[in-house]
Enzyme design. Structure first.
Site, PDB file in Angstrom:
ATOM      1  N   THR A 265       1.011  -1.255   0.132  1.00 12.39           N
ATOM      2  CA  THR A 265       0.059  -0.109  -0.109  1.00 12.39           C
ATOM      3  C   THR A 265       0.773   1.128  -0.002  1.00 12.39           C
ATOM      4  O   THR A 265       1.810   1.482   0.756  1.00 12.39           O
ATOM      5  CB  THR A 265      -0.933   0.045   1.302  1.00 12.39           C
ATOM      6  OG1 THR A 265      -1.829  -1.126   1.190  1.00 12.39           O
ATOM      7  CG2 THR A 265      -1.820   1.253   1.218  1.00 12.39           C
ATOM      8  N   GLU A 266       0.436   2.287  -1.020  1.00 12.86           N
ATOM      9  CA  GLU A 266       1.281   3.370  -1.083  1.00 12.86           C
ATOM     10  C   GLU A 266       2.649   3.357  -1.197  1.00 12.86           C
ATOM     11  O   GLU A 266       3.606   4.121  -1.218  1.00 12.86           O
ATOM     12  CB  GLU A 266       1.096   4.410   0.157  1.00 12.86           C
ATOM     13  CG  GLU A 266      -0.502   4.444   0.745  1.00 12.86           C
ATOM     14  CD  GLU A 266      -1.278   5.040  -0.124  1.00 12.86           C
ATOM     15  OE1 GLU A 266      -1.019   5.341  -1.187  1.00 12.86           O
ATOM     16  OE2 GLU A 266      -2.476   4.978   0.265  1.00 12.86           O
ATOM     17  N   LEU A 267       3.168   1.969  -1.795  1.00 16.55           N
ATOM     18  CA  LEU A 267       4.407   1.918  -2.215  1.00 16.55           C
ATOM     19  C   LEU A 267       5.263   1.794  -0.752  1.00 16.55           C
ATOM     20  O   LEU A 267       6.488   2.147  -0.841  1.00 16.55           O
ATOM     21  CB  LEU A 267       5.094   2.889  -3.097  1.00 16.55           C
ATOM     22  CG  LEU A 267       4.633   2.806  -4.636  1.00 16.55           C
ATOM     23  CD1 LEU A 267       5.419   3.624  -5.544  1.00 16.55           C
ATOM     24  CD2 LEU A 267       4.968   1.319  -5.133  1.00 16.55           C
TER      25      LEU A 267
END
Length: 401
Positions: free
Chosen positions: A145-147
């Site tokens: 998630t979100e890198l």
């Protein structure tokens, strides 16, 4: 040779309705059905349908030489089924080409990696099963998630069957003098890392229509000239294959950058221009492993990084007191619901685990603050927090009852 790796993230959260303190204990719905349907219809018409059609045409036109990758969250697929099944069908048509890779992630686009390892692993497995069910595809590449990435993540992913590569941000403070154009290994050299080239990614995703940007307008010829420089520059090790990882939200096309900006024309012509150069080509992330013709250097990420804001850390989701309180309270309730065997409440809570809810509570100013305001459906971060914490209070009453 330099390979262009286009990866698009497809996600929409289930947004909360205006849940006031007076709604607590009244068996009121948590999610804004009208808003969620409206946003899905709007984005489907402006982005998902026209962009999927464009990519399908490009794949056919270039006979498989043009390729892309997607990570599609479980919550957005649920909304496709509920509001726009034609969008899901159009993604399945892309899957049938064999030129699309589907990347694994958390089903609910959550921050569970930072708070609850077991919940994180459960959500990753749920997402993997969803990709198999909907697209007949078993992911080999993972993006959190979100890198969000740090060393511990690669240890967890390495233990999961099938994942060989992780995508994350090419953060300057981690890379130092190194280039994000090369493939790396994690700190134990067990799994590959592909790093987002954020400058060129953001040129498309954020700066494309900005008339104050010195490079405006961004034309295909200009963009390809920049790419060719990477391959021709002797400082970039011409005998080593390089990977230009262009990662961005799929909603860049038609939603964040409207059709009137020329974004569709840009993307339609870009593959043709790139494929005219014998030293350039397209790949999907999993193909980078076979094309890496050198010993990959190990990189260590002792602290978490992400794609977000100037800091590229976790401050977009857990910087202020509201965010910390919301996150701590949420994961306490999730643990309570699991310990009580309340699977119905666990399912509801998982929709609340989506990172967007905490992103909306961010109180940053200046340019980063403007980005947060753009994405938020609420009037203020405080309003986002109040609705969220009221919902948690209602759930807590149910669990105690």
């Amino acid at each position: 040779m330099l390979y262009i790796d286009f990866y698009f993230h497809v996600h929409q959260p289930f947004r909360l309705r205006a849940f006031s303190v007076l709604d607590i204990g009244k068996n009121q719905p948590y999610f804004d059905e009208v808003k969620n349907r409206f946003v899905m219809d709007k984005v489907a018409n402006k982005c998902y349908i026209p962009t999927n059609n464009m990519l399908l045409d490009l794949i056919k036109k270039h006979k498989g030489k043009f390729k892309v990758a997607f990570s599609i969250t479980g919550v957005v697929i649920e909304q496709f089924k509920r509001y726009r099944p034609d969008v899901l069908d159009s993604f399945k048509a892309l899957a049938d080409t064999g030129c699309v890779e589907f990347v694994g992630e958390t089903y609910y686009h959550s921050l569970a990696f930072l708070y609850d390892t077991n919940e994180f692993l459960e959500q990753v497995e749920m997402h993997k099963q969803l990709m198999q069910k909907e697209f007949g595809y078993t992911p080999e590449t993972f993006r959190n998630t979100e890198l969000i990435y740090q060393d511990r993540l690669s240890d967890l992913i390495y233990e999961l069957e099938g994942f060989k590569t992780i995508l994350t941000e090419g953060v300057d403070r981690i890379l130092g003098w190194r280039s994000p154009l090369f493939a790396y290994k994690n700190f134990t050299a067990e799994i590959s890392l592909l790093l987002k080239y954020y400058q060129l990614s953001d040129d498309i995703a954020f700066r494309f229509s900005n008339r104050d940007w010195p490079e405006y307008p961004l034309t295909v010829d200009k963009f390809v000239k920049w790419i060719e420089h990477f391959e021709l520059d002797p400082a970039n090790s011409p005998h080593k294959n390089k990977f230009l990882n262009l990662f961005m939200d799929y909603e860049t096309f038609g939603e964040h950058q409207w059709a009137e900006t020329g974004i569709f024309n840009f993307m339609s012509y870009l593959p043709e221009k790139i494929l005219k150069n014998n030293h350039l080509g397209f790949i999907t992330p999993k193909e980078a492993n076979k094309l890496t013709n050198y010993q990959q250097e190990s990189l260590s990420f002792p602290e978490p990084v992400s794609w977000a804001d100037a800091e590229r850390d976790l401050s977009a989701w857990r910087e202020n007191d509201m965010q910390h309180n919301a996150l701590d309270t949420f994961y306490e309730l999730l643990d309570m619901a699991k310990s009580k065997g309340r699977t119905d409440v666990v399912e509801t809570l998982r929709y609340l685990s989506t990172s967007d809810h905490f992103y909306y509570m961010c109180t940053k100013y200046f340019q980063d603050g403007d980005v947060h305001k753009y994405f938020s459906p609420y009037d203020s971060p405080e309003q986002a927090y109040i609705y969220f914490i009221n919902v948690l209070a209602d759930i807590e009453e149910k669990l105690k009852a």
